[in-house]
Design a protein around this motif. Structure first.
Motif, short mmCIF file in Angstrom:
data_model
loop_
_atom_site.label_atom_id
_atom_site.label_comp_id
_atom_site.label_asym_id
_atom_site.label_seq_id
_atom_site.Cartn_x
_atom_site.Cartn_y
_atom_site.Cartn_z
N ILE A 186 -11.41 -5.10 10.78
CA ILE A 186 -11.49 -4.33 9.54
C ILE A 186 -11.94 -2.89 9.76
O ILE A 186 -11.72 -2.04 8.89
CB ILE A 186 -12.43 -5.01 8.52
N THR A 187 -12.54 -2.60 10.91
CA THR A 187 -13.00 -1.23 11.18
C THR A 187 -11.97 -0.40 11.94
O THR A 187 -12.25 0.75 12.29
CB THR A 187 -14.32 -1.24 11.97
N ARG A 188 -10.79 -0.96 12.17
CA ARG A 188 -9.72 -0.22 12.86
C ARG A 188 -8.67 0.22 11.84
O ARG A 188 -7.91 -0.60 11.32
CB ARG A 188 -9.10 -1.09 13.94
N PRO A 189 -8.64 1.51 11.51
CA PRO A 189 -7.72 2.01 10.48
C PRO A 189 -6.25 1.63 10.71
O PRO A 189 -5.53 1.34 9.76
CB PRO A 189 -7.91 3.53 10.55
N GLU A 190 -5.83 1.61 11.98
CA GLU A 190 -4.42 1.28 12.27
C GLU A 190 -4.09 -0.16 11.89
O GLU A 190 -2.93 -0.48 11.58
CB GLU A 190 -4.08 1.56 13.74
N LYS A 191 -5.08 -1.03 11.94
CA LYS A 191 -4.88 -2.43 11.52
C LYS A 191 -4.75 -2.51 9.99
O LYS A 191 -3.89 -3.22 9.47
CB LYS A 191 -6.05 -3.30 11.99
N ASP A 208 -6.87 16.10 0.71
CA ASP A 208 -5.76 16.38 -0.20
C ASP A 208 -4.91 15.15 -0.45
O ASP A 208 -4.31 15.00 -1.52
CB ASP A 208 -4.88 17.51 0.37
N SER A 209 -4.83 14.28 0.55
CA SER A 209 -4.10 13.01 0.39
C SER A 209 -4.84 11.92 1.15
O SER A 209 -5.53 12.20 2.14
CB SER A 209 -2.67 13.13 0.91
N LEU A 210 -4.70 10.69 0.69
CA LEU A 210 -5.45 9.59 1.28
C LEU A 210 -4.97 9.29 2.70
O LEU A 210 -3.75 9.26 2.96
CB LEU A 210 -5.30 8.33 0.43
N PRO A 211 -5.90 9.04 3.64
CA PRO A 211 -5.50 8.55 4.96
C PRO A 211 -4.72 7.23 4.81
O PRO A 211 -4.88 6.53 3.81
CB PRO A 211 -6.84 8.31 5.66
N ALA A 212 -3.90 6.93 5.80
CA ALA A 212 -3.00 5.77 5.70
C ALA A 212 -3.74 4.46 5.41
O ALA A 212 -3.27 3.63 4.63
CB ALA A 212 -2.19 5.64 6.98
N VAL A 238 -5.28 0.31 1.15
CA VAL A 238 -6.24 -0.36 0.28
C VAL A 238 -5.98 0.02 -1.17
O VAL A 238 -5.97 -0.85 -2.06
CB VAL A 238 -7.69 0.01 0.68
N PHE A 239 -5.74 1.31 -1.43
CA PHE A 239 -5.44 1.77 -2.78
C PHE A 239 -4.20 1.06 -3.33
O PHE A 239 -4.21 0.57 -4.48
CB PHE A 239 -5.19 3.29 -2.77
N LYS A 240 -3.16 0.99 -2.53
CA LYS A 240 -1.89 0.38 -2.98
C LYS A 240 -2.09 -1.08 -3.34
O LYS A 240 -1.53 -1.57 -4.33
CB LYS A 240 -0.84 0.52 -1.87
N ASN A 241 -2.92 -1.77 -2.57
CA ASN A 241 -3.07 -3.21 -2.81
C ASN A 241 -4.13 -3.56 -3.85
O ASN A 241 -4.20 -4.71 -4.27
CB ASN A 241 -3.38 -3.91 -1.48
#
Length: 430
Positions: free
Chosen positions: A36-41, A166-170, A175-178
């Motif tokens: 959960i602490t790895r953004p790419e995951k 300016d825009s959310l990191p991936a 998380v936002f999308k879900n």
């Protein structure tokens, strides 16, 4: 945030453990920390549908008795929950820094991780402020269907503001999308599919195995609206606070110029404006600010306007709004009631305590030896206040310490011991 120490915190780990059955295996945050602490995951994580049900809550008051309210609840899969919990902690840290920068630290008082004040402290500060003014206007409000109406684009904009981007990191965008375009599966349908009651269902390793999940996935429903987030997820509370950053800033600036006070607890808020050279029309400015926030609407039944003068509280809602609630002549905030002179615990809270006590007393009284009576006294009397984990009287005692003994905090509970004895005797006789 020191991620390692946060994840290893026993309270955080315990909070992440859930015993219910879901579409994945049970886990806790310490076991999935590397993931959960790895953004790419997280960027490519496949979130499961929330399991949805309607929670019924009984509310009580002396006049109307029991009133059943319904609340939509969604609970996440186990790994998903850990992700939401972790990102909630990240956002809370950013949110707290934002509040300090904007000098809003004392405005939102719900779901805060750094405030270190209880509802009792906050309520006392508000009531003390009212008393200090001598003459004041008080506006108490509540937002209609708060979580059900949060606009997604506006939430994303505020999310970016709090993050300073300016825009959310991936990973944040995933998380936002879900949490906005989320999916649900009805708990009732799962019980029907498995042929189990809730207790047996929650003993399963997973709600459905992979074959069953594929077979019945037609039951999945997606939120296609451009608004609404689920209630019950670990991240929903901080997102509700983030949604309110512009409203909090504008209302607080407006109220501060009038030498007043503004506090918000989730979708409940209170504004106190000293009269001095102000008249009731100054409260219209607050209502106008609220109207300017997407999908934010005052709940007419819970919006109240008061005038406090000479230690008397008068409901003057009709002076400001056509549909304000004019049924109450006391100021009620965070469970405490102020009548202009003294502070007490709201009647609904006391009624709820007695209702639960009587309900628990009935089966105890009906058994031959009153087995369980000691436990009843421990849970529902002053005798259990000092024991761990404490009880309702632990809270009452704490409130009396903070507000002082001159208030009426424990007034309606003075005869609780005789009432417990009477309940045990009455049900036994019947």
């Amino acid at each position: 945030m020191d991620v390692k120490s946060w994840i290893s915190d026993s309270k955080v780990i315990e909070k992440s453990k859930k015993g219910y059955a879901h579409f994945d295996l049970r886990t806790d945050i310490s076991k999935v920390s590397e993931y959960i602490t790895r953004p790419e995951k997280i960027e490519h994580h496949g979130f499961y549908p929330f399991i949805h049900y309607v929670m019924k809550m009984d509310k009580y008051n002396k006049k109307d008795g029991k009133d059943t309210k319904k609340r939509e609840i969604c609970y996440a899969a186990h790994l998903d929950r850990c992700i939401y919990q972790y990102y909630s902690a990240l956002l809370n840290e950013k949110y707290n820094l934002f509040l300090e920068k904007e000098e809003l630290n004392m405005v939102p008082v719900a779901y805060r991780t750094n405030l270190q004040k209880s509802n009792i402290h906050i309520a006392k500060e508000v009531i003390d402020f009212i008393r200090e003014q001598g003459e004041a206007y008080v506006l108490i409000g509540d937002f209609t269907g708060f979580f059900d109406n949060l606009d997604h684009n506006y939430l994303k904009k505020n999310w970016c503001t709090v993050m300073g981007v300016d825009s959310l990191p991936a990973d944040h965008y995933a998380v936002f999308k879900n949490i906005t375009k989320y999916s649900t599966w009805e708990l009732e349908d799962l019980l029907r599919i498995t042929g189990l009651d809730l207790k047996e269902f929650n003993k399963r390793k997973v709600a459905l195995d992979k074959e069953e999940y594929r077979k019945y996935r037609k039951h999945i429903q997606k939120n296609k609206k451009s608004y609404q987030i689920p209630q019950g997820s670990p991240i929903s509370a901080v997102l509700a606070n983030i949604y309110m950053i512009e409203a909090d800033k504008e209302v607080n600036n407006y109220v501060t110029l009038l030498k007043g006070l503004y506090r918000r607890y989730s979708d409940d808020f209170i504004v106190v404006i000293p009269k001095r050279n102000n008249d009731i029309s100054v409260l219209q400015g607050i209502i106008d600010i609220i109207k300017g926030i997407p999908n934010l609407q005052l709940e007419p039944k819970k919006t109240q306007v008061f005038s406090v003068e000479d230690n008397i509280v008068k409901n003057i809602g009709n002076s400001l709004l056509d549909n304000a609630n004019t049924s109450k002549s006391t100021i009620n905030f965070l469970g405490f009631v102020f009548d202009g002179k003294k502070v007490s615990v709201r009647a609904k809270t006391i009624s709820k305590y007695y209702y639960r006590m009587y309900r628990k007393a009935k089966p105890i009284a009906n058994n031959p030896n009153n087995e369980g009576a000691d436990n009843l006294y421990r849970i529902y009397s002053q005798h259990g206040a000092s024991a761990k984990p404490g009880n309702f009287f632990t809270y009452i005692n704490h409130a009396e310490e903070i507000f002082g003994q001159n208030e009426l905090i424990g007034r309606d509970l003075k005869n609780h011991i005789p009432k417990i004895r009477k309940a045990l005797k009455k049900f036994k006789e019947r």
